[in-house]
Write an enzyme that holds these catalytic residues in place. Sequence first.
Site, PDB file in Angstrom:
ATOM      1  N   HIS A  35      97.939  15.140  33.964  1.00  0.00           N
ATOM      2  CA  HIS A  35      98.432  16.527  34.031  1.00  0.00           C
ATOM      3  C   HIS A  35      99.771  16.623  34.757  1.00  0.00           C
ATOM      4  O   HIS A  35     100.087  17.645  35.343  1.00  0.00           O
ATOM      5  CB  HIS A  35      97.385  17.459  34.672  1.00  0.00           C
ATOM      6  CG  HIS A  35      96.299  17.818  33.709  1.00  0.00           C
ATOM      7  ND1 HIS A  35      96.414  18.836  32.803  1.00  0.00           N
ATOM      8  CD2 HIS A  35      95.091  17.249  33.489  1.00  0.00           C
ATOM      9  CE1 HIS A  35      95.314  18.892  32.069  1.00  0.00           C
ATOM     10  NE2 HIS A  35      94.500  17.934  32.455  1.00  0.00           N
ATOM     11  N   THR A  36     100.521  15.555  34.718  1.00  0.00           N
ATOM     12  CA  THR A  36     101.862  15.576  35.313  1.00  0.00           C
ATOM     13  C   THR A  36     102.939  15.759  34.247  1.00  0.00           C
ATOM     14  O   THR A  36     104.095  15.997  34.571  1.00  0.00           O
ATOM     15  CB  THR A  36     102.147  14.243  36.041  1.00  0.00           C
ATOM     16  OG1 THR A  36     101.910  13.194  35.100  1.00  0.00           O
ATOM     17  CG2 THR A  36     101.243  14.048  37.241  1.00  0.00           C
ATOM     18  N   SER A  68      92.096  14.208   3.888  1.00  0.00           N
ATOM     19  CA  SER A  68      91.498  13.523   5.038  1.00  0.00           C
ATOM     20  C   SER A  68      90.283  12.746   4.563  1.00  0.00           C
ATOM     21  O   SER A  68      89.301  13.347   4.088  1.00  0.00           O
ATOM     22  CB  SER A  68      91.072  14.543   6.103  1.00  0.00           C
ATOM     23  OG  SER A  68      90.128  13.924   6.961  1.00  0.00           O
ATOM     24  N   ALA A 123      87.553  13.019  22.786  1.00  0.00           N
ATOM     25  CA  ALA A 123      87.179  12.064  23.830  1.00  0.00           C
ATOM     26  C   ALA A 123      88.311  11.860  24.829  1.00  0.00           C
ATOM     27  O   ALA A 123      88.194  11.067  25.764  1.00  0.00           O
ATOM     28  CB  ALA A 123      86.787  10.732  23.200  1.00  0.00           C
ATOM     29  N   GLY A 124      89.430  12.546  24.645  1.00  0.00           N
ATOM     30  CA  GLY A 124      90.562  12.376  25.564  1.00  0.00           C
ATOM     31  C   GLY A 124      91.361  11.122  25.256  1.00  0.00           C
ATOM     32  O   GLY A 124      92.059  10.601  26.121  1.00  0.00           O
ATOM     33  N   SER A 126      93.445  11.004  22.557  1.00  0.00           N
ATOM     34  CA  SER A 126      94.627  11.424  21.823  1.00  0.00           C
ATOM     35  C   SER A 126      94.544  11.266  20.315  1.00  0.00           C
ATOM     36  O   SER A 126      95.477  10.815  19.656  1.00  0.00           O
ATOM     37  CB  SER A 126      95.827  10.642  22.338  1.00  0.00           C
ATOM     38  OG  SER A 126      96.817  11.535  22.628  1.00  0.00           O
ATOM     39  N   SER A 127      93.417  11.686  19.775  1.00  0.00           N
ATOM     40  CA  SER A 127      93.298  11.653  18.317  1.00  0.00           C
ATOM     41  C   SER A 127      94.392  12.513  17.686  1.00  0.00           C
ATOM     42  O   SER A 127      94.929  12.165  16.635  1.00  0.00           O
ATOM     43  CB  SER A 127      91.915  12.148  17.888  1.00  0.00           C
ATOM     44  OG  SER A 127      91.642  13.397  18.486  1.00  0.00           O
ATOM     45  N   GLU A 160     102.598  20.038  17.907  1.00  0.00           N
ATOM     46  CA  GLU A 160     101.361  20.343  18.639  1.00  0.00           C
ATOM     47  C   GLU A 160     101.498  21.636  19.452  1.00  0.00           C
ATOM     48  O   GLU A 160     100.599  22.478  19.476  1.00  0.00           O
ATOM     49  CB  GLU A 160     101.002  19.161  19.546  1.00  0.00           C
ATOM     50  CG  GLU A 160      99.777  19.432  20.377  1.00  0.00           C
ATOM     51  CD  GLU A 160      98.829  18.262  20.487  1.00  0.00           C
ATOM     52  OE1 GLU A 160      99.004  17.258  19.770  1.00  0.00           O
ATOM     53  OE2 GLU A 160      97.896  18.365  21.290  1.00  0.00           O
ATOM     54  N   ASP A 172     101.370  11.846  25.209  1.00  0.00           N
ATOM     55  CA  ASP A 172     100.575  11.240  24.143  1.00  0.00           C
ATOM     56  C   ASP A 172     101.452  10.815  22.963  1.00  0.00           C
ATOM     57  O   ASP A 172     101.360   9.688  22.475  1.00  0.00           O
ATOM     58  CB  ASP A 172      99.505  12.222  23.651  1.00  0.00           C
ATOM     59  CG  ASP A 172      98.579  12.660  24.768  1.00  0.00           C
ATOM     60  OD1 ASP A 172      98.624  12.027  25.838  1.00  0.00           O
ATOM     61  OD2 ASP A 172      97.832  13.625  24.577  1.00  0.00           O
TER      62      ASP A 172
HETATM   63  C1  GLA Z   1      96.313  15.886  27.152  1.00  0.00           C
HETATM   64  C2  GLA Z   1      97.722  16.306  26.767  1.00  0.00           C
HETATM   65  C3  GLA Z   1      98.767  15.480  27.516  1.00  0.00           C
HETATM   66  C4  GLA Z   1      98.484  15.466  29.010  1.00  0.00           C
HETATM   67  C5  GLA Z   1      97.033  15.119  29.291  1.00  0.00           C
HETATM   68  C6  GLA Z   1      96.700  15.221  30.752  1.00  0.00           C
HETATM   69  O1  GLA Z   1      96.087  14.598  26.692  1.00  0.00           O
HETATM   70  O2  GLA Z   1      97.921  16.168  25.387  1.00  0.00           O
HETATM   71  O3  GLA Z   1     100.052  15.967  27.242  1.00  0.00           O
HETATM   72  O4  GLA Z   1      98.845  16.687  29.593  1.00  0.00           O
HETATM   73  O5  GLA Z   1      96.153  15.945  28.571  1.00  0.00           O
HETATM   74  O6  GLA Z   1      97.385  14.265  31.479  1.00  0.00           O
END
Ligand code: GLA
Length: 390
Positions: A35-36, A68, A123-124, A126-127, A160, A172
Amino acid sequence: MTVEIEKVLRSHSERFGAEGRIFSAPARVNLIGEHTDYTGGLVMPMAIGFRTVAVISPRQDGRAVFFSANYGEEVSFETTTLDRSPRGHWSDYPAGVLWSLRQEGIEVSGFSMTLAGDVPLGAGLSSSASVEVAAAMAILAEAKVLLPLKTVATLCRRAENEYVGAKSGIMDQFVVAGAVEHRAMLLDTRSLEFDLLPLPEEIRVVIANSMVKHAVATGEYGDRRDEVEAGQAVLRRELGRELLRDATVADLDACRDKMSEASYLRCRHIITENLRVVEARSALLAGDMKRFGELMIAAHTSMRDDFAASAPEVDALVEIALRQPGCFGARITGGGFGGCTVNVVSADQAEKFVGAVRREYAQAMKIDADCFICAPSDGALALAAKGGAA
Ligand code: GLA
């Protein structure tokens, strides 16, 4: 699941009656620096072996048709009149990229695109950036336009932010496009300068999925951003600190009574996280994985307590990980509110670590966690430069 390249190519030519060209973009995991990236801060992600492939071939009717393979669904747009009208649908990502490239004056006549991927959703990992960058690589090739990394990442981020409507930072898209095999990337999200850092051979990066889904496009991610922006605005007004990246904890303390407690805590996470990334870089370069792990643990605590972006299941996963032999550090990774943990583990303990974490998490939470031992992979540009997607 892995993407079966031959099968995707075959299904593309069967569906669209034309041989396609293939492009590929990986997923990513963030080692530290959470989150930076929307306040000009520092991040340290790496690309991982999951991927999205985009197969593209030209068509004559001026339409952009996306299929898809994952959803078994086809969506079609008029390329010349595509405006900003997201539908909360998977096709927003590739359509958003097409829209973003057109905003930049990059015109492409009709094309058919097949998308297929094995990146776990929500899932975090970055799909979304993986789809965006794969689609961008394919459309740019079709338009015969070559763009530098910074521009590819910035245009995908704009898709995005402005089309899909998720207020994410640049991390990402940048790492998914620009990563290099065997290296983590230290990215300065203000200057977009980056370093590629080798990971010591004696460690493995293990991702553990809490199986609690998160979505960047909705809800809490946006709330956190608003809290951060409010705090940043106070620092700007009171002390002329343009971005949180320029501020210290002392600056923040001096302005504490001028902002909400939530904004204070969110900003404190970000300011201290930037310091941790700088130290993590030194620890990595010195091969001091003990220190690197301590910084990951501190980053998790800060993400949980100051940023309030963890989840009970994820905290349990971190605690379980830290009890295992050979585990240097563990933390939540990505946007938060669920998703995955990233763990740095001794190479010779990694397999055992996975078994123990899965067993203990299932006992504690009654959930089967997916775990992956990952190596830093190439980003989309390096994959394309090496002459293929596979
Ligand atoms: C998501 C966002 C990124 C970043 C992270 C947190 O993945 O797409 O830009 O802010 O959260 O670090």
